[in-house]
Design a protein around this motif. Structure first.
Motif, PDB file in Angstrom:
ATOM      1  N   UNK A  30       0.769  -1.319  -0.010  1.00 21.23           N
ATOM      2  CA  UNK A  30      -0.172   0.064  -0.058  1.00 21.23           C
ATOM      3  C   UNK A  30       0.752   1.218   0.067  1.00 21.23           C
ATOM      4  N   UNK A  31       2.040   1.175   0.910  1.00 18.23           N
ATOM      5  CA  UNK A  31       2.719   2.359   0.793  1.00 18.23           C
ATOM      6  C   UNK A  31       3.911   2.494  -0.213  1.00 18.23           C
ATOM      7  N   UNK A  32       4.141   1.579  -1.083  1.00 26.07           N
ATOM      8  CA  UNK A  32       5.194   1.737  -1.937  1.00 26.07           C
ATOM      9  C   UNK A  32       5.160   3.082  -2.789  1.00 26.07           C
ATOM     10  N   UNK A  33       4.130   3.475  -3.440  1.00 27.82           N
ATOM     11  CA  UNK A  33       4.076   4.352  -4.085  1.00 27.82           C
ATOM     12  C   UNK A  33       4.290   5.870  -3.441  1.00 27.82           C
ATOM     13  N   UNK A  34       3.496   5.757  -2.061  1.00 25.55           N
ATOM     14  CA  UNK A  34       4.032   7.140  -1.455  1.00 25.55           C
ATOM     15  C   UNK A  34       5.328   7.192  -0.848  1.00 25.55           C
ATOM     16  N   UNK A  35       5.984   6.205  -0.505  1.00 25.68           N
ATOM     17  CA  UNK A  35       7.376   6.425   0.001  1.00 25.68           C
ATOM     18  C   UNK A  35       8.350   6.814  -1.394  1.00 25.68           C
ATOM     19  N   UNK A  36       8.004   6.092  -2.714  1.00 24.38           N
ATOM     20  CA  UNK A  36       8.857   6.416  -3.663  1.00 24.38           C
ATOM     21  C   UNK A  36       8.607   8.041  -4.068  1.00 24.38           C
ATOM     22  N   UNK A  37       7.522   8.484  -3.868  1.00 26.18           N
ATOM     23  CA  UNK A  37       7.301   9.976  -4.358  1.00 26.18           C
ATOM     24  C   UNK A  37       7.543  11.081  -3.061  1.00 26.18           C
ATOM     25  N   UNK A  38       7.979  10.327  -1.939  1.00 27.99           N
ATOM     26  CA  UNK A  38       8.236  10.987  -0.806  1.00 27.99           C
ATOM     27  C   UNK A  38       7.095  11.689   0.203  1.00 27.99           C
ATOM     28  N   UNK A  39       5.789  11.163  -0.089  1.00 25.40           N
ATOM     29  CA  UNK A  39       4.766  11.615   0.522  1.00 25.40           C
ATOM     30  C   UNK A  39       4.794  11.060   1.918  1.00 25.40           C
ATOM     31  N   UNK A  40       5.677   9.878   1.959  1.00 24.34           N
ATOM     32  CA  UNK A  40       5.768   9.165   3.488  1.00 24.34           C
ATOM     33  C   UNK A  40       7.120   8.685   3.589  1.00 24.34           C
ATOM     34  N   UNK A  41       7.621   8.636   4.693  1.00 21.37           N
ATOM     35  CA  UNK A  41       9.097   8.196   4.988  1.00 21.37           C
ATOM     36  C   UNK A  41       9.068   7.320   5.936  1.00 21.37           C
ATOM     37  N   UNK A  42      10.071   6.386   6.073  1.00 25.45           N
ATOM     38  CA  UNK A  42      10.013   5.295   7.101  1.00 25.45           C
ATOM     39  C   UNK A  42      11.171   5.745   8.254  1.00 25.45           C
ATOM     40  N   UNK A  43      10.592   6.259   9.292  1.00 21.45           N
ATOM     41  CA  UNK A  43      11.448   6.787  10.469  1.00 21.45           C
ATOM     42  C   UNK A  43      12.397   5.930  11.116  1.00 21.45           C
ATOM     43  N   UNK A  44      12.145   4.522  10.991  1.00 19.01           N
ATOM     44  CA  UNK A  44      13.261   3.559  11.502  1.00 19.01           C
ATOM     45  C   UNK A  44      14.033   3.024  10.613  1.00 19.01           C
ATOM     46  N   UNK A  45      14.081   3.561   9.343  1.00 24.80           N
ATOM     47  CA  UNK A  45      14.979   2.694   8.468  1.00 24.80           C
ATOM     48  C   UNK A  45      14.318   1.187   8.063  1.00 24.80           C
ATOM     49  N   UNK A  46      15.257   0.341   7.969  1.00 26.01           N
ATOM     50  CA  UNK A  46      15.165  -0.978   7.561  1.00 26.01           C
ATOM     51  C   UNK A  46      14.191  -1.734   8.345  1.00 26.01           C
ATOM     52  N   UNK A  47      13.850  -1.339   9.782  1.00 28.13           N
ATOM     53  CA  UNK A  47      13.319  -2.189  10.593  1.00 28.13           C
ATOM     54  C   UNK A  47      11.942  -2.540  10.220  1.00 28.13           C
ATOM     55  N   UNK A  48      11.648  -3.835  10.032  1.00 25.73           N
ATOM     56  CA  UNK A  48      10.388  -4.207   9.479  1.00 25.73           C
ATOM     57  C   UNK A  48       9.866  -5.557  10.114  1.00 25.73           C
ATOM     58  N   UNK A  49       8.632  -5.838   9.474  1.00 25.54           N
ATOM     59  CA  UNK A  49       8.114  -7.338  10.299  1.00 25.54           C
ATOM     60  C   UNK A  49       7.517  -8.039   9.103  1.00 25.54           C
TER      61      UNK A  49
END
Length: 304
Positions: free
Chosen positions: A251-270
């Motif tokens: 769901x967030x792939x395009x928003x991250x690619x355009x800079x509308x969203x960011x990941x504040x904790x880098x690569x920390x994922x689940x």
């Protein structure tokens, strides 16, 4: 008995047995109770047996006889097959229309930004997009193909795995810059958490509690914040700096690619067990427009 009359009489009998009354059957068939009763009597006269026990205790409920109860499953299966045949004939008259069911969020965040490529590849197919929130019956509702999110098991449907998913926190770059203390998951206790309630009844659906426990922060409370029952609205709230959302990677792939969203904790994922699947009725797998749409979806997903 002529064939059309035979079918009408069987329909009247089956509906009367299911409703246990002529009036209930009449309402379903849009005729009068007297007409239903007449059809049943015609069928009884033709067969030479009674189909219902005539009550003498004053009850108005119709009770099928033993012979009628034994025959009803086959009669109902026959009507189901007839309906399927009529659906296929209807499909043949609408060969250029493809009815696709997806969730509103999947449509907004993934499918609609890409659907133009399918239309260019298959210009003779008109797509009708159904974003109804309730699960649809593909046969009854005339659906050709869909994308569903879950464990991959839906009775009566073939499910082809489309995309896996992982989850991680996301927020707007404005929020990240304005509140630089958001540098560790431990800082989340001071922020509004945005909760997605869309599939909260689905076992395995990711929650903030899931992510915090996996990230090694079981002591951080995960119940506070804003709850929204639409995945796209959750992400829009995050884009608008209203809080931190638990992003689903698809769901967030395009928003991250355009800079509308960011990941504040880098690569920390689940990682999670649920995934996206292309689904359709198995008897429709070879239909050209369905197979073309399925193959296009798989190709699009492989390019991500």
């Amino acid at each position: 008995m002529k064939y059309p009359t035979y079918l009408n009489a069987l329909r009247a009998f089956e509906a009367s047995a299911r409703h246990q009354s002529f009036s209930g059957a009449a309402a379903e068939l849009n005729v009068t109770p007297a007409a239903v009763g007449q059809q049943v009597r015609v069928l009884e006269a033709w067969l030479g047996i009674e189909l219902f026990v005539r009550a003498t205790s004053g009850t108005t409920r119709l009770m099928p006889t033993e012979a009628a109860r034994a025959a009803l499953p086959d009669i109902r299966a026959g009507f189901d097959r007839l309906n399927m045949g009529l659906t296929r004939l209807k499909d043949a008259t609408q060969s250029g229309v493809l009815t696709v069911t997806v969730s509103p969020a999947f449509a907004a965040k993934w499918l609609l930004p890409r659907i133009e490529r399918f239309q260019h590849a298959c210009p003779d197919t008109d797509v009708r997009l159904d974003t109804n929130q309730r699960p649809l019956d593909f046969l009854v509702d005339g659906v050709d193909v869909g994308v569903r999110y879950g464990a991959g098991n839906w009775p009566g449907l073939t499910a082809v795995r489309l995309m896996d998913e992982e989850i991680y926190p996301v927020c707007s770059p404005v929020l990240a810059a304005r509140l630089p203390t958001l540098s560790s998951p431990g800082d989340l206790s001071g922020y509004t958490l945005l909760h997605d309630l869309t599939l909260e009844q689905n076992t395995g659906f990711p929650t903030w509690r899931t992510w915090l426990d996996t990230a090694g922060f079981p002591q951080i409370p995960a119940e506070h914040g804003l709850r929204i029952n639409n995945s796209a609205a959750v992400l829009q709230a995050a884009i608008d700096s209203q809080g931190v959302a638990l992003g689903r990677s698809v769901m967030v792939r395009d928003d991250l690619a355009t800079g509308r969203l960011v990941r504040p904790f880098g690569s920390l994922t689940c990682p999670i067990d649920l995934a996206y699947y292309v689904v359709y009725r198995p008897e429709c797998a070879a239909k050209p427009r369905i197979s073309a749409f399925r193959d296009w979806l798989l190709q699009e997903a492989a390019c991500q």
